[in-house]
Scaffold this active site. Sequence first.
Site, PDB file in Angstrom:
ATOM      1  N   ASP A 174      -3.829  -4.038 -19.378  1.00  0.00           N
ATOM      2  CA  ASP A 174      -2.899  -2.912 -19.594  1.00  0.00           C
ATOM      3  C   ASP A 174      -3.036  -2.286 -20.989  1.00  0.00           C
ATOM      4  OD1 ASP A 174      -1.844  -3.492 -17.056  1.00  0.00           O
ATOM      5  OD2 ASP A 174      -0.320  -4.816 -17.879  1.00  0.00           O
ATOM      6  N   GLY A 199       0.785  -1.238   0.000  1.00  0.00           N
ATOM      7  CA  GLY A 199       0.000   0.000   0.000  1.00  0.00           C
ATOM      8  C   GLY A 199       0.812   1.281   0.000  1.00  0.00           C
ATOM      9  N   HIS A 228       0.874   0.876 -13.458  1.00  0.00           N
ATOM     10  CA  HIS A 228       1.642  -0.300 -13.900  1.00  0.00           C
ATOM     11  C   HIS A 228       3.128   0.055 -13.856  1.00  0.00           C
ATOM     12  CE1 HIS A 228       2.547  -4.030 -15.931  1.00  0.00           C
ATOM     13  NE2 HIS A 228       3.384  -3.345 -16.677  1.00  0.00           N
ATOM     14  N   ALA A 254       8.842   7.296  -9.775  1.00  0.00           N
ATOM     15  CA  ALA A 254       7.762   7.410 -10.763  1.00  0.00           C
ATOM     16  C   ALA A 254       6.366   7.177 -10.167  1.00  0.00           C
ATOM     17  CB  ALA A 254       8.018   6.442 -11.915  1.00  0.00           C
ATOM     18  N   ASN A 294       1.561   2.981  -2.626  1.00  0.00           N
ATOM     19  CA  ASN A 294       0.852   3.892  -3.546  1.00  0.00           C
ATOM     20  C   ASN A 294      -0.388   4.481  -2.867  1.00  0.00           C
ATOM     21  OD1 ASN A 294       2.064   4.088  -6.371  1.00  0.00           O
ATOM     22  ND2 ASN A 294       2.216   1.898  -5.944  1.00  0.00           N
ATOM     23  N   GLU A 328     -11.328  -3.477 -21.104  1.00  0.00           N
ATOM     24  CA  GLU A 328     -11.510  -4.927 -20.952  1.00  0.00           C
ATOM     25  C   GLU A 328     -10.207  -5.708 -21.102  1.00  0.00           C
ATOM     26  OE1 GLU A 328     -13.601  -3.050 -22.648  1.00  0.00           O
ATOM     27  OE2 GLU A 328     -15.539  -3.362 -21.628  1.00  0.00           O
ATOM     28  N   ARG A 371     -15.960 -17.912  -8.884  1.00  0.00           N
ATOM     29  CA  ARG A 371     -15.505 -16.575  -9.295  1.00  0.00           C
ATOM     30  C   ARG A 371     -16.687 -15.627  -9.555  1.00  0.00           C
ATOM     31  NH1 ARG A 371     -10.226 -14.838  -8.473  1.00  0.00           N
ATOM     32  NH2 ARG A 371     -10.176 -12.816  -9.464  1.00  0.00           N
TER      33      ARG A 371
HETATM   34  C1  GRF Z   1       3.545  -1.393  -7.422  1.00  0.00           C
HETATM   35  O1  GRF Z   1       4.793  -1.631  -8.021  1.00  0.00           O
HETATM   36  C2  GRF Z   1       2.496  -1.335  -8.486  1.00  0.00           C
HETATM   37  O2  GRF Z   1       2.877  -0.680  -9.638  1.00  0.00           O
HETATM   38  C3  GRF Z   1       2.335  -2.798  -8.732  1.00  0.00           C
HETATM   39  O3  GRF Z   1       2.326  -3.368  -7.444  1.00  0.00           O
HETATM   40  C4  GRF Z   1       3.111  -2.574  -6.577  1.00  0.00           C
HETATM   41  C5  GRF Z   1       2.250  -2.164  -5.415  1.00  0.00           C
HETATM   42  O4  GRF Z   1       2.935  -1.605  -4.381  1.00  0.00           O
HETATM   43  N1  GRF Z   1       1.293  -3.106  -9.610  1.00  0.00           N
HETATM   44  P1  GRF Z   1       2.179  -0.960  -3.131  1.00  0.00           P
HETATM   45  O5  GRF Z   1       1.196  -1.982  -2.597  1.00  0.00           O
HETATM   46  O6  GRF Z   1       1.487   0.293  -3.597  1.00  0.00           O
HETATM   47  O7  GRF Z   1       3.260  -0.672  -2.143  1.00  0.00           O
END
Ligand code: GRF
Length: 216
Positions: free
Chosen positions: A150, A11, A109, A179, A13, A147, A65
């Site tokens: 990426d 987490g 991504h 980034a 991000n 859909e 699912r």
């Molecule tokens: C990040 O590198 C994101 O781009 C990828 O998974 C990672 C997540 O990291 N898809 P965090 O959970 O936000 O620390």
Amino acid sequence: MKIAVMVSGGGTNLQAIIDGINTRSITNTEIVLVYSNNPGAYALERANKAGIKSVCKSPKDYPDRAAFNEALLETLREASPDLIVLAGCLVVIPEIVVREFAGRIINIHPSLIPSFCGTGFYGLKVHEKVLERGAKVSGATVHFVDEGTDTGPIILQKPVMVRSDDTPETLQRRIMEQAEWKILPMAIDLIANNKVSIRNGRVCIDDYDNSVLEQL
Ligand code: GRF
């Protein structure tokens, strides 16, 4: 703008978004829900500490699912976000969710799309493939979710140089710091302030050259 943030792991991000809102580099934005598929995700702790509502539902808790997908859609409907932010979310977003929230889901991504993306490119695997290929530059991309995997319109990207002594772990960390933690909050702020539109399948950002490039 009400946002729901979907996570699976550490987490960091999510934390960059929380910090961005607190320091007002992200404006007009409120996190109404943090969703995790993984009960052990540290991201849930971060949500808790910030006083944000969180929900954990794992596909394992459902008979199949389809039942999980319905439960996920219901959770998101209840929160009724204007934007869903996939911030390190390892759950494949079901088509019923993509359709209901069309044009209102974004993902971070950890590579420069269209390189090193698509099925099988997630987490550390992305960085392993970059090093295997000997690429000299990588980076991160924020894009709208459609859909495909990426394949949606690209909102922001930022390059990061690959070092000759990088391991997948050091490259992952540097891409996050240089980034991901910058472009994800920035994309949310741009969307919250109505600066992002999609024309002919491509993203246009008002004042991109002046205000965005300077901050990157
Ligand atoms: C990040 O590198 C994101 O781009 C990828 O998974 C990672 C997540 O990291 N898809 P965090 O959970 O936000 O620390």
